[in-house]
Design an enzyme around this catalytic site. Structure first.
Site, PDB file in Angstrom:
ATOM      1  N   LYS A 179       0.991  -1.139  -0.114  1.00 15.81           N
ATOM      2  CA  LYS A 179      -0.255   0.139   0.124  1.00 15.81           C
ATOM      3  C   LYS A 179       0.709   1.135   0.008  1.00 15.81           C
ATOM      4  CE  LYS A 179      -1.452   2.905   2.154  1.00 15.81           C
ATOM      5  NZ  LYS A 179      -1.348   4.442   2.020  1.00 15.81           N
ATOM      6  N   GLY A 231       6.229   4.926   8.912  1.00 16.29           N
ATOM      7  CA  GLY A 231       5.308   6.156   8.732  1.00 16.29           C
ATOM      8  C   GLY A 231       5.523   6.998   9.940  1.00 16.29           C
ATOM      9  N   SER A 232       4.552   7.617  10.384  1.00 22.28           N
ATOM     10  CA  SER A 232       4.502   8.467  11.602  1.00 22.28           C
ATOM     11  C   SER A 232       4.357   7.647  12.792  1.00 22.28           C
ATOM     12  CB  SER A 232       3.295   9.533  11.757  1.00 22.28           C
ATOM     13  OG  SER A 232       2.110   8.885  11.808  1.00 22.28           O
ATOM     14  N   THR A 233       4.846   8.044  14.132  1.00 16.92           N
ATOM     15  CA  THR A 233       4.599   7.296  15.304  1.00 16.92           C
ATOM     16  C   THR A 233       3.241   7.340  15.470  1.00 16.92           C
ATOM     17  OG1 THR A 233       6.792   7.897  15.991  1.00 16.92           O
ATOM     18  CG2 THR A 233       5.008   7.257  17.619  1.00 16.92           C
ATOM     19  N   ALA A 235       0.637   7.113  13.691  1.00 19.02           N
ATOM     20  CA  ALA A 235      -0.079   6.144  12.784  1.00 19.02           C
ATOM     21  C   ALA A 235       0.473   4.704  13.277  1.00 19.02           C
ATOM     22  CB  ALA A 235       0.241   6.295  11.363  1.00 19.02           C
ATOM     23  N   GLY A 236       1.741   4.697  13.498  1.00 20.04           N
ATOM     24  CA  GLY A 236       2.349   3.335  14.015  1.00 20.04           C
ATOM     25  C   GLY A 236       1.400   2.872  15.505  1.00 20.04           C
ATOM     26  N   GLU A 253       8.684   0.929  11.393  1.00 24.25           N
ATOM     27  CA  GLU A 253       9.749   1.724  11.530  1.00 24.25           C
ATOM     28  C   GLU A 253       9.116   3.267  11.413  1.00 24.25           C
ATOM     29  OE1 GLU A 253      11.875   4.674  10.017  1.00 24.25           O
ATOM     30  OE2 GLU A 253      11.984   3.530   8.170  1.00 24.25           O
ATOM     31  N   CYS A 287      13.034  10.568   8.100  1.00 20.31           N
ATOM     32  CA  CYS A 287      13.081  10.097   9.746  1.00 20.31           C
ATOM     33  C   CYS A 287      14.211  10.148  10.251  1.00 20.31           C
ATOM     34  CB  CYS A 287      12.416   8.955   9.737  1.00 20.31           C
ATOM     35  SG  CYS A 287      13.022   7.494   8.718  1.00 20.31           S
ATOM     36  N   GLU A 387       8.855  15.832  15.746  1.00 21.36           N
ATOM     37  CA  GLU A 387       9.476  15.527  14.643  1.00 21.36           C
ATOM     38  C   GLU A 387       8.810  16.642  13.637  1.00 21.36           C
ATOM     39  OE1 GLU A 387      10.657  11.822  11.716  1.00 21.36           O
ATOM     40  OE2 GLU A 387       8.553  11.774  12.555  1.00 21.36           O
TER      41      GLU A 387
END
Length: 480
Positions: A179, A231-233, A235-236, A253, A287, A387
């Site tokens: 995706k 991706g972003s933390t 979303a993680g 990651e 990142c 970030e």
């Protein structure tokens, strides 16, 4: 103009469930670069169904590892043959400077070769020697694929992020749904073309550009066995909660706010020569960027002035221009986000050394940000903790080495970092004390044989080499 009006599902270009195409605009001047179909939940369901069937009933999971290695080696060669085209399309759709997208192509080869080397050296099945010589039981340990993998990547470095996941996943014998972000629909269309040529069996892989809602449908799908996400933390955390509810395998990651520690004996000329590549690569949308520069109090103003000179020397502008180092942000909302952070830094009381929230003169049409440096920054400030994902650096003073280590570790993140010193062994000793997944000494590039990933809120699991390949394998023990 590039047009992809179909979706790559299970190895074939097929009609999407929605005929509407997304306009892909240039971040440089907002001109139309191309149009592409976007996946909807119904397309995800089709992709997962063919991946499930290909794993449960197809040949790929049971193909000999040597044959899988040969297919992925062919993919790597195909990509190398079209490196210039790939770099040009990423620059056009992403705004990444041409120097960066071109320089990244050999890195993709090294990344792939590290995975291939790991697969060639892996004991896919081995018989363990009993610890007790009198034992009558032998153990056969097998490494087997997990199943259907949902690989979800961000927009900032699409080929690197995608290949870091699909190569090990496929080497391990899994089937994959990749995706990708809508912004990368064109370059990821090129990747799909390569996948169609390399010799993978039908159903083995799909490439779906899609929005966040469709992405959540994918990672929540009951027939997906593993999620691999970059991706972003934020979303993680959401993906980790979904994986936890369903007990899916997951690797993440995530973000970073990495520190570059300039020790008192550092050669400032060498530091400034490597600063742009360590701290501002890919327009700051990276990142691993070392955006917190930690300078000794005894040399603080010297470091601040050196950083200022480097940042002001970097050309900002058209990413197609070979002299450009920093291009535009990916989207207008990202441009505004970075400018808002610059305003926050000013309000927090940091000293604005260069740059600011104003758009660079003559670059009002695209999504440009003026590269910015703040000094007199406290590590508690938002610009030092959050970030930003843009060309914004902060310089923080420290009293001694223990203080530098404390400041570097005083972060929710732990993805990357660097140490600069005239004494390499001393720099290594400092690097060992930093709670982060990757450290560089004196600007050394990140290698691909060692594991890559984050501590703390920067993620779970590792990529690259054997560690990355192992992320896509299950262990089975058979006793005889």
């Amino acid at each position: 103009m590039i047009i992809y009006d179909r979706l790559f599902i299970g190895g074939s270009w097929t009609e999407p469930s929605s005929p509407e195409l997304l306009d892909i605009l240039s971040p440089h001047d907002e001109s139309l670069v191309g149009r592409a179909a976007q996946a909807r939940p119904a397309d995800v369901d089709r992709a997962v169904a063919v991946a499930r069937a290909a794993f449960d009933e197809g040949t790929w999971p049971n193909t000999a590892p040597a044959e899988r290695i040969a297919v992925l080696r062919r993919l790597n060669a195909l990509r190398e043959s079209r490196a210039e085209r790939i770099a040009a399309v990423i620059t056009a759709e992403n705004g990444s400077a041409g120097w960066f997208t071109r320089a990244g192509q050999p890195s993709l080869t090294r990344q792939a070769n590290a995975y291939l080397k790991a697969a060639e050296g892996l004991a896919w099945e081995e018989v363990l020697t009993p610890t007790d010589p009198a034992a009558t039981v032998r153990s056969v340990v097998r490494r087997e694929p997990i199943g259907v993998v949902a690989a979800v990547i961000p927009w900032n470095s699409p080929f690197s992020a995608s290949l870091a996941k699909i190569i090990p996943a496929l080497l391990a014998g899994n089937t994959v749904i990749l995706k990708v972000s809508p912004e990368n629909s064109l370059s990821m269309g090129l990747l799909a073309d390569l996948l169609a040529e390399c010799g993978l069996p039908a159903g083995t892989i799909s490439v779906l550009p899609a929005d966040r809602e469709t992405s959540e449908h994918l990672v929540s799908h009951p027939d997906v066995d593993k999620i691999a996400f970059t991706g972003s933390t934020g979303a993680g955390r959401r993906i980790a909660s979904i994986a936890g509810q369903q007990l899916k395998r997951v690797s993440l990651e995530l973000g970073g706010k990495s520190a570059a520690i300039v020790l008192p004996d550092a050669d400032l000329a060498k530091f400034t020569a490597g600063l742009a590549f360590s701290c501002l690569l890919n327009n700051g949308e990276a990142c691993i960027a070392q955006t917190r520069i930690l300078a000794p109090r005894s040399r603080y103003e010297e470091v601040v002035d050196a950083v200022k000179q480097v940042v002001e020397s970097l050309k900002v502008g058209d990413p197609q221009d070979p002299d450009t180092f920093i291009g535009p942000m990916i989207r207008r909302d990202q441009q505004q986000r970075v400018r808002d952070y610059i305003e926050i830094g000013i309000k927090e009381g940091a000293r604005l050394v260069t740059g600011g929230p104003q758009v660079p003169a003559g670059l009002e049409q695209g999504y440009y940000v003026t590269p910015t440096v703040f000094a007199d920054v406290d590590n508690a400030m938002r610009i030092a903790r959050e970030e930003i994902f843009g060309p914004v650096l902060v310089v923080i003073a420290y009293q001694d080495e223990d203080d530098a280590v404390h400041i570097a570790n005083d972060s929710e993140y732990g993805l990357s970092g660097g140490v600069w010193s005239a004494d390499e062994q001393h720099a290594l000793a400092i690097a060992r004390r930093i709670r982060t997944g990757t450290m560089t000494v004196n600007g050394a590039p990140v290698g691909f044989d060692g594991p890559f990933g984050g501590f703390k809120a920067s993620g779970l699991g590792r990529e690259y080499g054997f560690a990355g390949l192992n992320t896509y394998l299950e262990y089975k023990t058979v006793t005889l």
